[in-house]
Enzyme design. Sequence first.
Site, PDB file in Angstrom:
ATOM      1  N   ASN A  58       0.814  -1.219   0.000  1.00 52.90           N
ATOM      2  CA  ASN A  58       0.000   0.000   0.000  1.00 52.90           C
ATOM      3  C   ASN A  58       0.845   1.264   0.000  1.00 52.90           C
ATOM      4  O   ASN A  58       1.989   1.270   0.427  1.00 52.90           O
ATOM      5  CB  ASN A  58      -0.978   0.002   1.192  1.00 52.90           C
ATOM      6  CG  ASN A  58      -0.326  -0.499   2.465  1.00 52.90           C
ATOM      7  OD1 ASN A  58       0.543   0.156   3.024  1.00 52.90           O
ATOM      8  ND2 ASN A  58      -0.722  -1.692   2.920  1.00 52.90           N
TER       9      ASN A  58
ATOM     10  N   TYR B 299      21.191  15.571  -8.989  1.00 52.11           N
ATOM     11  CA  TYR B 299      20.584  14.676  -9.983  1.00 52.11           C
ATOM     12  C   TYR B 299      19.193  15.141 -10.403  1.00 52.11           C
ATOM     13  O   TYR B 299      18.480  15.762  -9.645  1.00 52.11           O
ATOM     14  CB  TYR B 299      20.484  13.261  -9.403  1.00 52.11           C
ATOM     15  CG  TYR B 299      19.889  12.251 -10.333  1.00 52.11           C
ATOM     16  CD1 TYR B 299      20.608  11.763 -11.427  1.00 52.11           C
ATOM     17  CD2 TYR B 299      18.593  11.790 -10.124  1.00 52.11           C
ATOM     18  CE1 TYR B 299      20.064  10.833 -12.284  1.00 52.11           C
ATOM     19  CE2 TYR B 299      18.034  10.850 -10.983  1.00 52.11           C
ATOM     20  CZ  TYR B 299      18.774  10.385 -12.065  1.00 52.11           C
ATOM     21  OH  TYR B 299      18.222   9.459 -12.906  1.00 52.11           O
TER      22      TYR B 299
ATOM     23  N   HIS C 203       8.915  -9.462   8.079  1.00 53.32           N
ATOM     24  CA  HIS C 203       7.710  -8.807   7.605  1.00 53.32           C
ATOM     25  C   HIS C 203       7.864  -8.255   6.178  1.00 53.32           C
ATOM     26  O   HIS C 203       7.359  -8.840   5.237  1.00 53.32           O
ATOM     27  CB  HIS C 203       7.317  -7.699   8.601  1.00 53.32           C
ATOM     28  CG  HIS C 203       6.047  -7.002   8.281  1.00 53.32           C
ATOM     29  ND1 HIS C 203       5.473  -6.042   9.080  1.00 53.32           N
ATOM     30  CD2 HIS C 203       5.218  -7.105   7.224  1.00 53.32           C
ATOM     31  CE1 HIS C 203       4.350  -5.609   8.525  1.00 53.32           C
ATOM     32  NE2 HIS C 203       4.182  -6.239   7.405  1.00 53.32           N
TER      33      HIS C 203
ATOM     34  N   HIS D 127       4.412   0.566   1.795  1.00 52.39           N
ATOM     35  CA  HIS D 127       4.683  -0.719   2.431  1.00 52.39           C
ATOM     36  C   HIS D 127       4.538  -1.833   1.409  1.00 52.39           C
ATOM     37  O   HIS D 127       3.559  -1.885   0.663  1.00 52.39           O
ATOM     38  CB  HIS D 127       3.692  -0.949   3.575  1.00 52.39           C
ATOM     39  CG  HIS D 127       3.816  -2.317   4.184  1.00 52.39           C
ATOM     40  ND1 HIS D 127       5.026  -2.848   4.552  1.00 52.39           N
ATOM     41  CD2 HIS D 127       2.884  -3.273   4.464  1.00 52.39           C
ATOM     42  CE1 HIS D 127       4.834  -4.071   5.056  1.00 52.39           C
ATOM     43  NE2 HIS D 127       3.551  -4.346   5.000  1.00 52.39           N
TER      44      HIS D 127
ATOM     45  N   HIS E 152       5.800  -6.272   0.572  1.00 49.85           N
ATOM     46  CA  HIS E 152       6.490  -7.512   0.944  1.00 49.85           C
ATOM     47  C   HIS E 152       7.342  -7.957  -0.235  1.00 49.85           C
ATOM     48  O   HIS E 152       7.414  -9.143  -0.550  1.00 49.85           O
ATOM     49  CB  HIS E 152       5.486  -8.615   1.293  1.00 49.85           C
ATOM     50  CG  HIS E 152       4.551  -8.294   2.401  1.00 49.85           C
ATOM     51  ND1 HIS E 152       3.329  -8.917   2.554  1.00 49.85           N
ATOM     52  CD2 HIS E 152       4.645  -7.414   3.430  1.00 49.85           C
ATOM     53  CE1 HIS E 152       2.708  -8.426   3.617  1.00 49.85           C
ATOM     54  NE2 HIS E 152       3.494  -7.510   4.168  1.00 49.85           N
TER      55      HIS E 152
ATOM     56  N   ASP F  63      23.852   6.228  -3.941  1.00 51.79           N
ATOM     57  CA  ASP F  63      23.056   7.350  -4.439  1.00 51.79           C
ATOM     58  C   ASP F  63      21.747   7.508  -3.656  1.00 51.79           C
ATOM     59  O   ASP F  63      21.430   8.590  -3.159  1.00 51.79           O
ATOM     60  CB  ASP F  63      22.657   7.111  -5.906  1.00 51.79           C
ATOM     61  CG  ASP F  63      23.811   7.289  -6.888  1.00 51.79           C
ATOM     62  OD1 ASP F  63      24.874   7.789  -6.489  1.00 51.79           O
ATOM     63  OD2 ASP F  63      23.629   6.906  -8.066  1.00 51.79           O
TER      64      ASP F  63
END
Lengths: 224, 224, 224, 224
Positions: D31, D216, D162, D97, D99, D122
Amino acid sequence: MTDAVDELRRAVCDLHAELVRNDLVAWTSGNVSGRVPGADLFVIKPSGVSYDDLTPESMVVCDLDGTLVDGRHAPSSDTDAHAYVYRNMPGVGGVVHTHSTYATAWAARGEAIPCVLTAMADEFGGEIPVGPFALIGDDSIGRGIVGTLDGHRSPAVLMRNHGVFSIGKDARAAVKAAVMCEDVAKTVHVARQLGEPEPIEPADVDSLYDRYQNAYGQATARAR
Amino acid sequence: MTDAVDELRRAVCDLHAELVRNDLVAWTSGNVSGRVPGADLFVIKPSGVSYDDLTPESMVVCDLDGTLVDGRHAPSSDTDAHAYVYRNMPGVGGVVHTHSTYATAWAARGEAIPCVLTAMADEFGGEIPVGPFALIGDDSIGRGIVGTLDGHRSPAVLMRNHGVFSIGKDARAAVKAAVMCEDVAKTVHVARQLGEPEPIEPADVDSLYDRYQNAYGQATARAR
Amino acid sequence: MTDAVDELRRAVCDLHAELVRNDLVAWTSGNVSGRVPGADLFVIKPSGVSYDDLTPESMVVCDLDGTLVDGRHAPSSDTDAHAYVYRNMPGVGGVVHTHSTYATAWAARGEAIPCVLTAMADEFGGEIPVGPFALIGDDSIGRGIVGTLDGHRSPAVLMRNHGVFSIGKDARAAVKAAVMCEDVAKTVHVARQLGEPEPIEPADVDSLYDRYQNAYGQATARAR
Amino acid sequence: MTDAVDELRRAVCDLHAELVRNDLVAWTSGNVSGRVPGADLFVIKPSGVSYDDLTPESMVVCDLDGTLVDGRHAPSSDTDAHAYVYRNMPGVGGVVHTHSTYATAWAARGEAIPCVLTAMADEFGGEIPVGPFALIGDDSIGRGIVGTLDGHRSPAVLMRNHGVFSIGKDARAAVKAAVMCEDVAKTVHVARQLGEPEPIEPADVDSLYDRYQNAYGQATARAR
């Protein structure tokens, strides 16, 4: 004959998209061919043309010596190997060549893929064998393929330091064998990274192979 | 009943696209089925048809003995296994079978996937267990699935040398379990390639599983 | 000159899509440039613009010192390295830079990729060499590339702890080299995970390289 | 305020497509959120909704305690962690977030990713650190993220067993950090599979980080 050749040109052209979709090829490194039914001819990819630019019309027709018979382009640089297979294995109607990653990795070590998956027993009837190292330019590659696959259940061979050649009753079956070869090459590789896969008993391999070749799918008989 | 069957045919057909999109299948090697609500029937993929050619109409309907009841094609060669699960696990509304690479690699070694990720605790409530080696052709595969999953939290089982079967309250939940099974199979494999993952305390696994099954998502109750 | 520059802007823009399609880049981390035929100029990607937003008009034109000559955006932060290559290798018409995963992994260990595949012999004529560690900001990277590739058969170099630079007779050839570099980097990596690949005899490498550079594809002569 | 919220709903919705495109998520497992400029509010994904079904209207608005303020759906089950970060890190405008496979594999071993790539220097200015194991349901995860990232250069943390949380000046920057985190997690993993990557001197890491953060891209100043 023209209609059959046109239809095959379209089929062989379309099957190259399966090589791309199944991640078997980089740039222009793989090719598909199909035997023209009832004629000593086959349709194959032109050399060095990218997959996006392939059209049925760009496919070329060769005789069983690999000589260009019809087409605006030079035939694939692997044409001699395809031609040798068609000349020497009359039951073969399609040939595919790839450098697909995991299968080619087994080929680079010169190691056959052991039959430790039921899906492998189904499609290959045992291990996927290794063929000899051979240079391009004469019949060496073709002889290596035929010498390994003739009389073997497996429709795919891992040519040392090179890649995969697969065969089938038609071009589509040969593409399927190339797809399944890479799939099991990857799965068995991953399995072996953390230990040894359990073997399948030879009698069970036979039983799986017989059922799959004779009863699977919508048609009950599958020639190869 | 016809409307419910038609709707399920569409749903089961569409869910096969998720197998492709999530990279769980090669060629025609996986299948999805769903139980017809309120009837002793289920809808399943036809045998040997490629995913591109699937339509709702091509899906077939079978009774709980796996006998074809409606459809123009032969049912999937895995139909007996699906039927056995529906006969013996009345709470199951969907079944999925794949040979997804990483999960099948664990299955080839006959090794359960340890629960070292919170996402695994959420979905599987612990390890993903291994089921027996079983040949296709009778009830062996079905018995192996039910014998392993009945009373187990995990909705997925790794059948030795074969692949994954997953279950759910409906076909979509079973597909989700198949997707998550491959996802955690890969992550735990990658973790173990360079050392040992840290375990999660059993009490923490329980806590994560309870919360996820009861509070996650838009609906607060999830049957299985 | 304007027409040639416009055409090159379009070609260089389109080739960035090949970096994405072949999984060579994450976010904005790779770039392609091409030398303007008959002029001391090259066209390159603008800095920090995502691949979806690239248009031929957004490509920028620089002179061989890397100074912006035409364009609405700042040039790629790797422009100095590209410019150094064009200044010092007059036969080079295209340069590509990526951090593609497997090639960069060899670069992180500072290890050349050994030539154990016929496809590597074809394209690279031997191993893919390692270049020095160099910081961005002056000519260090450019000098490292040229110092490694000048006089070497390989059109690609693995810059230590950094990534790949590849060259070609034009931008498309440099992209092809970048694609093949990652392809063989992955295959040889996978091969070595479970043992040692078999070497190819140097004479066979030479033979493969000569044939591929001179006879492959539709054109019989390939400059580099 | 409505216009700003509507625009942010669209931006946050669209950024979820980047999670899918960059292979960071399976099913509904990741998410994105973004802070509403000038208000103590943030926009976040609804819970358990699949990425295909996300629309700007389905995004939900929460206050900095994680309480739903506007929206037809329940907020993501990770909302408390996002809220904690916004409450305690006023410079953060976006949180992501996932996984993602390789980063989560490092997290499962509880091992920081060493800085052996210039692209890592970087973006992350050094190693990507590990945060504590924390159960969902209270402030534990949020405290673990803030406790690890506050004062650290890295915009990403590997939460034990996690997955990844990343931050940025806005939601897009946090997504970029999540993409780069997985990219370097995979490259360093692959490098270590066959040996030890060479370290980069701390002074060189500092030099790369300073240049990238300040020079950059098209804008010369980047807040975080």
